[in-house]
Design a protein around this motif. Structure first.
Motif, PDB file in Angstrom:
ATOM      1  N   HIS A   1      23.005  22.975-105.740  1.00  0.00           N
ATOM      2  CA  HIS A   1      22.730  23.980-106.771  1.00  0.00           C
ATOM      3  C   HIS A   1      23.055  23.431-108.155  1.00  0.00           C
ATOM      4  O   HIS A   1      22.316  23.678-109.127  1.00  0.00           O
ATOM      5  CB  HIS A   1      23.558  25.236-106.487  1.00  0.00           C
ATOM      6  N   THR A   2      24.148  22.669-108.262  1.00  0.00           N
ATOM      7  CA  THR A   2      24.496  22.061-109.554  1.00  0.00           C
ATOM      8  C   THR A   2      23.420  21.095-110.012  1.00  0.00           C
ATOM      9  O   THR A   2      23.010  21.097-111.179  1.00  0.00           O
ATOM     10  CB  THR A   2      25.845  21.330-109.437  1.00  0.00           C
ATOM     11  N   LEU A   3      22.934  20.266-109.094  1.00  0.00           N
ATOM     12  CA  LEU A   3      21.877  19.313-109.449  1.00  0.00           C
ATOM     13  C   LEU A   3      20.573  20.023-109.795  1.00  0.00           C
ATOM     14  O   LEU A   3      19.848  19.600-110.697  1.00  0.00           O
ATOM     15  CB  LEU A   3      21.657  18.335-108.289  1.00  0.00           C
TER      16      LEU A   3
ATOM     17  N   LEU B   1      29.644  11.024-108.178  1.00  0.00           N
ATOM     18  CA  LEU B   1      28.777  11.778-109.072  1.00  0.00           C
ATOM     19  C   LEU B   1      29.549  12.267-110.293  1.00  0.00           C
ATOM     20  O   LEU B   1      29.042  12.218-111.426  1.00  0.00           O
ATOM     21  CB  LEU B   1      28.161  12.960-108.314  1.00  0.00           C
ATOM     22  N   GLN B   2      30.780  12.742-110.084  1.00  0.00           N
ATOM     23  CA  GLN B   2      31.595  13.172-111.214  1.00  0.00           C
ATOM     24  C   GLN B   2      31.917  11.995-112.130  1.00  0.00           C
ATOM     25  O   GLN B   2      31.897  12.126-113.365  1.00  0.00           O
ATOM     26  CB  GLN B   2      32.880  13.807-110.700  1.00  0.00           C
ATOM     27  N   SER B   3      32.207  10.838-111.544  1.00  0.00           N
ATOM     28  CA  SER B   3      32.478   9.648-112.350  1.00  0.00           C
ATOM     29  C   SER B   3      31.252   9.231-113.144  1.00  0.00           C
ATOM     30  O   SER B   3      31.363   8.795-114.291  1.00  0.00           O
ATOM     31  CB  SER B   3      32.935   8.508-111.430  1.00  0.00           C
TER      32      SER B   3
ATOM     33  N   ARG C   1      31.459  11.525 -86.065  1.00  0.00           N
ATOM     34  CA  ARG C   1      32.663  11.255 -86.848  1.00  0.00           C
ATOM     35  C   ARG C   1      32.798  12.326 -87.933  1.00  0.00           C
ATOM     36  O   ARG C   1      32.282  12.193 -89.042  1.00  0.00           O
ATOM     37  CB  ARG C   1      32.606   9.861 -87.483  1.00  0.00           C
ATOM     38  N   LYS C   2      33.477  13.411 -87.598  1.00  0.00           N
ATOM     39  CA  LYS C   2      33.596  14.529 -88.532  1.00  0.00           C
ATOM     40  C   LYS C   2      34.579  14.226 -89.659  1.00  0.00           C
ATOM     41  O   LYS C   2      34.333  14.578 -90.815  1.00  0.00           O
ATOM     42  CB  LYS C   2      34.034  15.788 -87.779  1.00  0.00           C
ATOM     43  N   THR C   3      35.701  13.583 -89.327  1.00  0.00           N
ATOM     44  CA  THR C   3      36.681  13.251 -90.366  1.00  0.00           C
ATOM     45  C   THR C   3      36.078  12.285 -91.377  1.00  0.00           C
ATOM     46  O   THR C   3      36.227  12.461 -92.598  1.00  0.00           O
ATOM     47  CB  THR C   3      37.929  12.629 -89.723  1.00  0.00           C
ATOM     48  N   GLU C   4      35.393  11.257 -90.875  1.00  0.00           N
ATOM     49  CA  GLU C   4      34.765  10.289 -91.785  1.00  0.00           C
ATOM     50  C   GLU C   4      33.672  10.946 -92.613  1.00  0.00           C
ATOM     51  O   GLU C   4      33.455  10.564 -93.777  1.00  0.00           O
ATOM     52  CB  GLU C   4      34.186   9.114 -90.992  1.00  0.00           C
ATOM     53  N   PHE C   5      32.971  11.931 -92.032  1.00  0.00           N
ATOM     54  CA  PHE C   5      31.926  12.612 -92.793  1.00  0.00           C
ATOM     55  C   PHE C   5      32.525  13.392 -93.963  1.00  0.00           C
ATOM     56  O   PHE C   5      31.974  13.390 -95.068  1.00  0.00           O
ATOM     57  CB  PHE C   5      31.144  13.556 -91.866  1.00  0.00           C
ATOM     58  N   ARG C   6      33.659  14.047 -93.733  1.00  0.00           N
ATOM     59  CA  ARG C   6      34.319  14.754 -94.840  1.00  0.00           C
ATOM     60  C   ARG C   6      34.717  13.775 -95.946  1.00  0.00           C
ATOM     61  O   ARG C   6      34.528  14.061 -97.136  1.00  0.00           O
ATOM     62  CB  ARG C   6      35.558  15.486 -94.328  1.00  0.00           C
ATOM     63  N   ARG C   7      35.270  12.643 -95.545  1.00  0.00           N
ATOM     64  CA  ARG C   7      35.670  11.644 -96.553  1.00  0.00           C
ATOM     65  C   ARG C   7      34.448  11.091 -97.284  1.00  0.00           C
ATOM     66  O   ARG C   7      34.505  10.829 -98.487  1.00  0.00           O
ATOM     67  CB  ARG C   7      36.434  10.515 -95.874  1.00  0.00           C
ATOM     68  N   LEU C   8      33.355  10.908 -96.558  1.00  0.00           N
ATOM     69  CA  LEU C   8      32.135  10.402 -97.191  1.00  0.00           C
ATOM     70  C   LEU C   8      31.607  11.395 -98.217  1.00  0.00           C
ATOM     71  O   LEU C   8      31.208  11.006 -99.326  1.00  0.00           O
ATOM     72  CB  LEU C   8      31.081  10.123 -96.116  1.00  0.00           C
ATOM     73  N   CYS C   9      31.603  12.674 -97.870  1.00  0.00           N
ATOM     74  CA  CYS C   9      31.139  13.698 -98.821  1.00  0.00           C
ATOM     75  C   CYS C   9      32.021  13.718-100.064  1.00  0.00           C
ATOM     76  O   CYS C   9      31.514  13.818-101.195  1.00  0.00           O
ATOM     77  CB  CYS C   9      31.135  15.069 -98.145  1.00  0.00           C
ATOM     78  N   GLU C  10      33.327  13.627 -99.863  1.00  0.00           N
ATOM     79  CA  GLU C  10      34.239  13.627-101.010  1.00  0.00           C
ATOM     80  C   GLU C  10      34.033  12.375-101.861  1.00  0.00           C
ATOM     81  O   GLU C  10      34.095  12.434-103.096  1.00  0.00           O
ATOM     82  CB  GLU C  10      35.685  13.696-100.507  1.00  0.00           C
ATOM     83  N   LEU C  11      33.767  11.252-101.197  1.00  0.00           N
ATOM     84  CA  LEU C  11      33.520  10.001-101.926  1.00  0.00           C
ATOM     85  C   LEU C  11      32.270  10.114-102.799  1.00  0.00           C
ATOM     86  O   LEU C  11      32.286   9.767-103.986  1.00  0.00           O
ATOM     87  CB  LEU C  11      33.371   8.852-100.932  1.00  0.00           C
TER      88      LEU C  11
ATOM     89  N   LEU D   1      28.384  -0.260-105.375  1.00  0.00           N
ATOM     90  CA  LEU D   1      27.080   0.085-105.950  1.00  0.00           C
ATOM     91  C   LEU D   1      27.111   1.339-106.807  1.00  0.00           C
ATOM     92  O   LEU D   1      26.102   1.675-107.436  1.00  0.00           O
ATOM     93  CB  LEU D   1      26.053   0.278-104.822  1.00  0.00           C
ATOM     94  N   ARG D   2      28.204   2.058-106.861  1.00  0.00           N
ATOM     95  CA  ARG D   2      28.225   3.357-107.534  1.00  0.00           C
ATOM     96  C   ARG D   2      27.987   3.217-109.038  1.00  0.00           C
ATOM     97  O   ARG D   2      28.347   2.215-109.653  1.00  0.00           O
ATOM     98  CB  ARG D   2      29.559   4.068-107.291  1.00  0.00           C
ATOM     99  N   ASN D   3      27.365   4.257-109.589  1.00  0.00           N
ATOM    100  CA  ASN D   3      27.139   4.389-111.037  1.00  0.00           C
ATOM    101  C   ASN D   3      26.470   3.145-111.613  1.00  0.00           C
ATOM    102  O   ASN D   3      26.856   2.636-112.661  1.00  0.00           O
ATOM    103  CB  ASN D   3      28.464   4.648-111.761  1.00  0.00           C
ATOM    104  N   ASN D   4      25.430   2.662-110.925  1.00  0.00           N
ATOM    105  CA  ASN D   4      24.674   1.506-111.410  1.00  0.00           C
ATOM    106  C   ASN D   4      23.189   1.846-111.270  1.00  0.00           C
ATOM    107  O   ASN D   4      22.674   1.996-110.168  1.00  0.00           O
ATOM    108  CB  ASN D   4      25.017   0.255-110.595  1.00  0.00           C
ATOM    109  N   ALA D   5      22.517   1.980-112.404  1.00  0.00           N
ATOM    110  CA  ALA D   5      21.121   2.409-112.384  1.00  0.00           C
ATOM    111  C   ALA D   5      20.218   1.393-111.691  1.00  0.00           C
ATOM    112  O   ALA D   5      19.237   1.768-111.041  1.00  0.00           O
ATOM    113  CB  ALA D   5      20.637   2.643-113.820  1.00  0.00           C
TER     114      ALA D   5
END
Length: 760
Positions: free
Chosen positions: A258-260, A206-208, A191-201, A165-169
């Protein structure tokens, strides 16, 4: 199965396979149909039921990769026509995965309970032996075997849906909804490890989106609604990070927010900003950055102060937190981290200041000054106001710790305020040694330890006091020498030395001027004294100064008049230039408008000619296509008619033939086929005639023998059936006799109950 089969038939065939427990075959068949290129032209109403069954089978068989492939294909097919269908299918995929996790948890709980045979037995021999080779408990092993695979599948489902679903208006709302569900998944199962991966995802997505903004369905970050949805998602991410105590991820989430906010053209809501600054206060407090923690607390108070539904005690508590956080900023940097280089420290402070919306880095003195200027001191609780007076106003080196001790005990009773006690110790010790240095040159170390007297359990040992002195001297805040042989401390008497804390913190309350203060102000005091003496003794100097002053005033008046005239003349010149420039600009605009109108007229004429020519060409092409289609239709009809009569024709020959040629082929093939059929019929009838005569000759002697065998077989079958019938009848008779006996034993009770009911 062929890829051009209708979806209704495919769905029916898949259900038939499921009825005979062939789920894998049904899934593979659905996958082939969904990923086929011919399916792209299929109606969504026919394709959606097939996708629902495909998703159910993928979840049931835990085929995450197949699900990703099918969902991605379906998104490409339906995103231009039916966004709602995509949301329904994706939501079902997530819901089914959740249901499987819940079912696995219930199954694991049941397995764990079933394994407990005796509730009174605390340990069994098997459990004792198992505990010697494994540290896991029975429930942990059961969860690992039953629940963990489904948890992993649910996590992969969230990632799969977010990637698709990413980058689809058009699917932006569904994307944000799934992201929020993924946050709840991480919170629910810690799930802390999965949360870190989710944030990075999400950060990569957003960068893409910013890089690929020129795509067909790309999201537009300049759209206020889209940006607001991303802000809501980042705030949910920030709340989840704080709840999971992942402070590094929380800080990165703050940077994303802050960037947003910087990009956004719409001001953020007060509730969102209040949440933003509240989380910043927690992040800075955990990182022991008390300076920016106090700045964030002040910002949070400013937003809460704008709320109209707060009670007076809420304002008092918030004001107390603001002042206490500012007072708790250590005068000497005692952070557990090493000191940064100057440039790196400036860059870090500038970065943190931008997160708080400040143009420059705050300081302890500026924050306390801001508290006083806004009247917060009048709103704080009495004990916090007394603490401010003790640390920042009064001068009492021999009793500062004694006066602060009752306040520390009051603060310790409040869990929210107790976290400031440790940094307050540093501030109190700094003030103590700064004030002692103004009164004493040398003091005994035991005397200092008696002054540093805090209530239990907040006592400070002599080692900690000495460590604090060494740290202050290392940072250049204190100038003290410790004499271990004489058990004393000596305050530095260098008249040219000055404390950085005094300069940065707005100075320290002084009982009398220090030698360094006297040396620093010696020249200025000497110049003031000489100037006053000259004004009294030398009258000519006074008159000369007055005359020079009058001449300067006259010269200034003349210069002001000249400057005024020059300004008027320059203003006149500028006005003339502006008028000329305006006239030239107006003339240029008229010329440009005429040229533009002429160019537009020419373009319209050319465009009209082009459209007319294109329309004529399209009409000619349409007529030619219709004629060719009619010819092709006639040829196809004739070819189908030829094929239906049994005449074989390949596709290549059909394409190369025209209608006349096909008719000739039809006539030729028909005549040839008729002749072949007649020849075959004649030969076949002759062969069948001879064959039938031979069969009958061989059959005659075998009929009597077959008759005898059939009689014996029928007799044996009759005996066997008769014997089975007798045995079955005997068995049924015995069962009925037993049932009769049982019913006879119940008959008296039945009669008694019936009589009782009738009597009532």
């Amino acid at each position: 199965m062929a890829p051009h089969v209708r979806p209704e038939n495919v769905l029916k065939r898949a259900e038939e396979l499921l009825a005979v427990d062939q789920s894998a075959d049904a899934l593979n068949m659905l996958r082939e149909i969904i990923t086929s290129k011919r399916t792209r032209s299929t109606a969504i109403t026919s394709l959606e039921p097939m996708m629902n069954l495909f998703v159910e089978l993928c979840v049931q068989l835990r085929k995450g990769k197949l699900a990703k492939e099918g969902l991605y294909t379906y998104k490409n097919i339906a995103q231009n026509t039916s966004v709602g269908s995509i949301e329904v299918v994706f939501k079902k995929f997530i819901d089914l995965s959740k249901a499987k996790v819940t079912e696995a948890q219930a199954q694991a709980e049941k397995i764990t309970l079933d394994q407990i045979e005796d509730l009174e037995a605390t340990e069994t021999p098997e459990s004792i032996l198992l505990s010697t080779v494994s540290t896991e408990q029975s429930k942990d092993r059961t969860d690992r075997a039953v629940v963990t695979p489904w948890l992993k599948f649910l996590w992969e489902s969230y990632r799969t849906v977010l990637e698709i679903l990413r980058n689809n208006a058009k699917l932006e709302i569904m994307y944000q909804t799934v992201a929020a569900q993924a946050f709840q998944f991480c919170l629910k199962y810690s799930r802390k490890t999965e949360f870190r991966r989710l944030c990075e995802l999400l950060r990569n997505h957003l960068q893409s989106a910013a890089k690929n903004s020129s795509q067909v369905h790309a999201i537009n970050l300049n759209d206020p609604d889209t940006l607001q949805r991303h802000l809501d998602t980042r705030f949910a991410q920030l709340n989840a990070a704080v709840e999971l105590e992942l402070w590094q991820e929380a800080f990165r989430s703050v940077e994303d927010i802050h960037t947003l906010l910087t990009i956004s053209k719409r001001p953020a809501k007060l509730a969102m900003m209040a949440n933003y600054y509240e989380k910043l206060t927690k992040i800075f407090l955990v990182s022991d950055n008390y300076l920016f923690h106090a700045a964030a607390t002040s910002r949070y108070y400013n937003i809460r102060f704008q709320a109209k539904n707060l009670k007076e005690e809420d304002f008092t508590r918030a004001a107390s937190l603001v002042l206490l956080s500012a007072l708790s900023i250590p005068v000497i940097n005692t952070s557990r981290f090493r000191t940064f280089e100057v440039d790196e420290s400036k860059h870090k402070n500038s970065r943190l200041s931008s997160l708080l919306g400040m143009t420059r880095a705050p300081s302890r003195a500026s924050l306390i000054k801001d508290v006083l200027s806004r009247g917060i001191l009048s709103r704080v609780s009495p004990e916090i106001r007394d603490l401010y007076n003790i640390l920042e106003v009064d001068f009492h080196p021999l009793s500062i710790c004694k006066k602060v001790s009752p306040i520390i005990l009051q603060i310790a009773n409040d869990p929210e305020l107790a976290r400031y006690i440790q940094p307050l110790h540093q501030v109190i010790l700094t003030r103590l040694f700064q004030q002692l240095s103004q009164v004493y040159d040398v003091v005994k170390f035991d005397f200092v330890l008696k002054l540093v007297n805090f209530p239990a359990p907040f006592e400070i040992s002599s080692t900690e006091v000495e460590k604090f002195i060494m740290n202050g001297c290392k940072k250049g805040e204190l100038f003290i020498q410790v004499d271990h042989a004489g058990d004393s401390i000596t305050f530095e008497s260098d008249v040219y030395a000055s404390s950085k804390a005094a300069a940065a913190d707005g100075g320290v309350i002084q009982l009398q001027p220090t030698p360094s203060d006297i040396v620093r102000t010696e020249l200025s005091r000497l110049s003031k004294t000489l100037f006053a003496t000259i004004n009294v003794v030398d009258h000519e100097y006074v008159e000369a100064r007055k005359a020079a002053k009058n001449i300067a005033i006259e010269r200034a008046i003349v210069g002001a008049e000249n400057e005024h005239k020059a300004a008027l003349a320059r203003r006149h010149v500028l006005e003339e230039r502006a008028k000329k420039a305006e006239t030239i600009l107006h003339q240029r605009e008229e010329d440009e408008s005429k040229k533009r109108a002429l160019r537009q007229q020419q373009e319209q004429i050319a465009e009209q000619k082009r459209l007319t020519e294109e329309l004529r060409k399209r009409e000619i092409d349409r007529i030619r296509r219709e004629q060719e289609a009619i010819k092709e239709q006639e040829k196809r009809k004739l070819a189908d008619e030829i094929i239906s009569k049994g005449i074989k024709l390949d596709k290549e020959s059909i394409e190369t033939m025209d209608t006349q040629k096909l008719r000739e082929v039809q006539i030729e093939q028909t005549e040839k086929k008729t002749k072949d059929v007649a020849d075959r019929l004649r030969a076949t009838s002759k062969r069948i005639d001879h064959l039938e005569r031979a069969f009958r000759k061989v059959e005659v002697p075998l009929l009597d023998k077959d008759y005898e065998q059939q009689k014996q077989t029928d007799k044996l079958l009759h005996e066997e059936r008769r014997r089975a019938t007798i045995e079955q009848t005997k068995t049924q008779y015995e069962i009925r006799v037993k049932l009769q006996k049982r019913l006879r034993r119940m008959l008296p009770d039945y009669e008694a109950f019936k009589n009782k009911v009738l009597e009532d």
